[in-house]
Structures are given as structure tokens and as C-alpha cells.
Design an enzyme around this catalytic site. Sequence first.
Site, PDB file in Angstrom:
ATOM      1  N   THR A  25       0.846  -1.191   0.000  1.00  0.00           N
ATOM      2  CA  THR A  25       0.000   0.000   0.000  1.00  0.00           C
ATOM      3  C   THR A  25       0.880   1.238   0.000  1.00  0.00           C
ATOM      4  OG1 THR A  25      -1.808   1.126   1.152  1.00  0.00           O
ATOM      5  CG2 THR A  25      -0.199  -0.007   2.522  1.00  0.00           C
ATOM      6  N   ASP A  26       0.399   2.271  -0.626  1.00  0.00           N
ATOM      7  CA  ASP A  26       1.088   3.552  -0.617  1.00  0.00           C
ATOM      8  C   ASP A  26       0.509   4.356   0.526  1.00  0.00           C
ATOM      9  OD1 ASP A  26       2.247   5.976  -1.042  1.00  0.00           O
ATOM     10  OD2 ASP A  26       1.112   6.432  -2.850  1.00  0.00           O
ATOM     11  N   LYS A  27       1.324   4.669   1.501  1.00  0.00           N
ATOM     12  CA  LYS A  27       0.820   5.341   2.690  1.00  0.00           C
ATOM     13  C   LYS A  27       0.495   6.811   2.450  1.00  0.00           C
ATOM     14  CE  LYS A  27       3.858   4.664   5.787  1.00  0.00           C
ATOM     15  NZ  LYS A  27       4.590   4.580   7.030  1.00  0.00           N
ATOM     16  N   THR A  28       0.842   7.358   1.315  1.00  0.00           N
ATOM     17  CA  THR A  28       0.549   8.757   1.056  1.00  0.00           C
ATOM     18  C   THR A  28      -0.962   8.966   1.077  1.00  0.00           C
ATOM     19  OG1 THR A  28       2.487   8.903  -0.328  1.00  0.00           O
ATOM     20  CG2 THR A  28       0.875  10.669  -0.538  1.00  0.00           C
ATOM     21  N   THR A  30      -3.058   7.621   3.071  1.00  0.00           N
ATOM     22  CA  THR A  30      -3.785   6.512   3.671  1.00  0.00           C
ATOM     23  C   THR A  30      -4.174   6.819   5.112  1.00  0.00           C
ATOM     24  OG1 THR A  30      -2.614   4.938   2.269  1.00  0.00           O
ATOM     25  CG2 THR A  30      -3.733   4.043   4.175  1.00  0.00           C
TER      26      THR A  30
END
Length: 114
Positions: A25-28, A30
Site C-alpha cells: 500500500t502507498d501510505k501517502t 492513507t
Amino acid sequence: MSKHGVIVKKLSSIQNFGSMDVLCTDKTGTLTEDNIVLVKYLDAKGEADEKIFEYAYLTSTFRSGFHNPLDVAIKEFKKISTAHFTKLDEIPFDFERRRDSVVSGISRGQTTGR
């Protein structure tokens, strides 16, 4: 986990970390926006596979329980027709199996074009 600076917002989710093999997953955004964006879908060999996406889409569409942010990301990535599929059964998530299941089939008299 504390050695790696992990912050867990929901204590009940910790039990799921031990059974997880891979989470990409891309935490940007999230954590701040509660938003996951699907970028690509791969099979076990790391290759794009339309069947993988179709199964994920059917599960996300036919699931009657809680629709999590990953379900939303799958359904927003690409729309596919589910008109020729019918939901046959569903096994809700349980902590022993650590998964939920949706069983679907092709509606009578219908084909998927494959």
C-alpha cells in the site's frame, strides 16, 4: 514492532499482522485521508493477470459485510460487468480462517466471452 516505529490506531488489528504475508500500500494519504489506491494487480509470479482482478472485483462487489477501503479501491480502479455472475454463497470473515469468501458463478444461459 515498536523497534520499527510502528503506530497502530486500532489495537484489535495487531492480531492480523502475524498472519499477513504481504501488504502493498502507498501510505501517502492513507492515514490522513483513509484512502487506498489500487495501482496494479499481480499473480504469484509478479505478472499482471486479469483473472486476479476479476476475482477481487467479484468479491468486493458481492460481499455483504463490511466494505473496507481496499474493496473501494478495487471497484474504483476499473469497472467490469457483473451482470453475468450470480452470488451463490458467502462465508463471513472469521479469525480462525483469517479470511472471508464469496462464491459466485456464471448465470444460466450466460457466457463471459472466454
